[in-house]
Design a protein around this motif. Sequence first.
Motif, short mmCIF file in Angstrom:
data_model
loop_
_atom_site.label_atom_id
_atom_site.label_comp_id
_atom_site.label_asym_id
_atom_site.label_seq_id
_atom_site.Cartn_x
_atom_site.Cartn_y
_atom_site.Cartn_z
N THR A 123 0.86 -1.11 -0.07
CA THR A 123 0.06 0.04 0.03
C THR A 123 0.88 1.30 0.02
OG1 THR A 123 -0.13 0.10 2.41
CG2 THR A 123 -1.88 -1.07 1.14
N GLY A 124 0.25 2.22 -0.38
CA GLY A 124 0.82 3.65 -0.32
C GLY A 124 -0.08 4.74 -0.01
N ARG A 125 0.65 5.74 0.24
CA ARG A 125 -0.20 7.21 0.48
C ARG A 125 -0.01 8.26 -0.39
NH1 ARG A 125 1.09 8.68 6.41
NH2 ARG A 125 3.14 8.04 5.90
N HIS A 126 -0.99 8.85 -0.98
CA HIS A 126 -0.66 9.83 -2.02
C HIS A 126 -1.55 11.04 -1.45
CE1 HIS A 126 1.26 7.22 -5.10
NE2 HIS A 126 0.44 6.29 -4.45
N ALA A 127 -1.55 12.14 -2.21
CA ALA A 127 -1.80 13.55 -1.68
C ALA A 127 -3.42 13.38 -1.84
CB ALA A 127 -1.66 14.51 -2.65
N CYS A 128 -4.13 12.67 -2.82
CA CYS A 128 -5.68 12.49 -3.30
C CYS A 128 -6.06 11.24 -2.74
CB CYS A 128 -5.86 12.97 -4.73
SG CYS A 128 -5.25 14.62 -4.98
N PHE A 129 -5.47 10.22 -2.65
CA PHE A 129 -6.15 8.76 -2.37
C PHE A 129 -5.04 8.03 -1.76
CE2 PHE A 129 -4.23 9.33 -6.76
CZ PHE A 129 -3.03 8.27 -6.69
N ASP A 130 -5.56 6.83 -1.31
CA ASP A 130 -4.73 5.84 -0.78
C ASP A 130 -4.50 4.64 -1.98
OD1 ASP A 130 -3.97 7.23 1.63
OD2 ASP A 130 -5.49 5.91 2.67
N ARG A 131 -3.45 4.09 -1.78
CA ARG A 131 -3.25 2.82 -3.10
C ARG A 131 -2.91 1.40 -2.31
NH1 ARG A 131 0.08 4.90 -8.19
NH2 ARG A 131 -1.93 5.50 -8.66
N MET A 132 -3.63 0.38 -3.03
CA MET A 132 -3.12 -0.92 -2.74
C MET A 132 -2.76 -1.60 -4.21
SD MET A 132 -5.28 -4.05 -1.03
CE MET A 132 -5.99 -4.44 -2.51
N VAL A 133 -1.55 -1.98 -4.15
CA VAL A 133 -0.98 -2.66 -5.19
C VAL A 133 -1.07 -4.09 -5.07
CG1 VAL A 133 0.89 -2.86 -7.01
CG2 VAL A 133 0.39 -0.81 -5.73
N VAL A 134 -1.28 -4.95 -6.04
CA VAL A 134 -1.37 -6.65 -5.89
C VAL A 134 -0.30 -7.01 -6.96
CG1 VAL A 134 -2.40 -8.79 -5.97
CG2 VAL A 134 -3.53 -6.91 -5.06
N ASP A 135 1.05 -7.60 -6.61
CA ASP A 135 1.97 -7.79 -7.64
C ASP A 135 1.87 -9.32 -7.98
OD1 ASP A 135 3.41 -5.42 -7.58
OD2 ASP A 135 4.13 -5.98 -5.46
N VAL A 136 1.87 -9.37 -9.24
CA VAL A 136 2.00 -10.51 -10.09
C VAL A 136 2.74 -10.72 -11.35
CG1 VAL A 136 0.13 -12.31 -11.05
CG2 VAL A 136 -0.63 -10.58 -9.89
N PRO A 137 4.09 -10.97 -10.81
CA PRO A 137 5.32 -11.04 -11.60
C PRO A 137 5.08 -12.01 -12.77
CG PRO A 137 6.08 -10.96 -9.37
CD PRO A 137 4.77 -11.41 -9.23
N GLY A 138 5.46 -11.66 -13.85
CA GLY A 138 5.15 -12.34 -15.15
C GLY A 138 3.97 -12.29 -15.83
N ALA A 139 3.10 -11.60 -15.16
CA ALA A 139 1.65 -11.54 -15.76
C ALA A 139 1.42 -10.57 -16.86
CB ALA A 139 0.53 -11.50 -14.63
N GLY A 140 2.22 -9.78 -16.78
CA GLY A 140 2.08 -8.79 -17.92
C GLY A 140 0.74 -7.80 -17.80
N THR A 141 0.14 -7.33 -18.88
CA THR A 141 -1.15 -6.76 -18.54
C THR A 141 -2.28 -7.35 -19.01
OG1 THR A 141 -0.81 -5.56 -20.63
CG2 THR A 141 0.17 -4.56 -18.60
N ARG A 142 -2.25 -8.13 -20.12
CA ARG A 142 -3.21 -8.93 -20.72
C ARG A 142 -4.08 -9.94 -19.99
NH1 ARG A 142 -2.40 -10.91 -26.60
NH2 ARG A 142 -4.25 -11.11 -26.53
#
Length: 194
Positions: free
Chosen positions: A63-82
């Motif tokens: 997770t991370g804090r930003h000026a306008c929102f809080d963020r959660m990131v789920v990492d899936v190495p090798g998955a690309g975007t498609r």
Amino acid sequence: MGRNRTAWVTTVALMAATLGVAAVPAGATTATTTQTTACPTGWGSLAKTRSAATSESVTNIRTGRHACFDRMVVDVPGAGTRGLGYSVRYVSRLYQDGSGNYIPVGGGAVLEVRVAAPAYDPDTGQPTYPVRAGQRLKGVDLTGYRTFRDARFAGSFEGDTQIGLGVRARLPFRVWVATDRVVVDVAHNWTGAR
């Protein structure tokens, strides 16, 4: 002589102040203020989904804090975007896939985050994100966050990973995919002000 010197110093100071103000364009202050106080709006709070799936595994949630929102990131190495799919929606209570067990999540509202990727190695069944259902997310400390209140791992069942994200209230959010990750941003408020 001391009086003339004081008058001279005062005159020079006033001229410097006037020249300093005159050197700044009139609209510069307004434009800077507008840019620093405006936040993205229009995300809404309805469910967001993307149909895709991968056999690559979830390895980290951060997770991370930003000026306008809080963020959660789920990492899936090798998955690309498609191959990255997701379903994110507000729920009244979080129930674990498969077992149906209730998982308490703190906060005024709960976002159920599902990522279409397993949190285990499909070949061996070994966990790639080793947290048990109901536990807080590994390495995530939400102290000082404006929106996030709690984050619980719900499990990984039939290739989907399920997370409960407790937020302050039912606030607008967006979900997007970057290379090898799913990103969930939850706004600090509805108005777009900081």
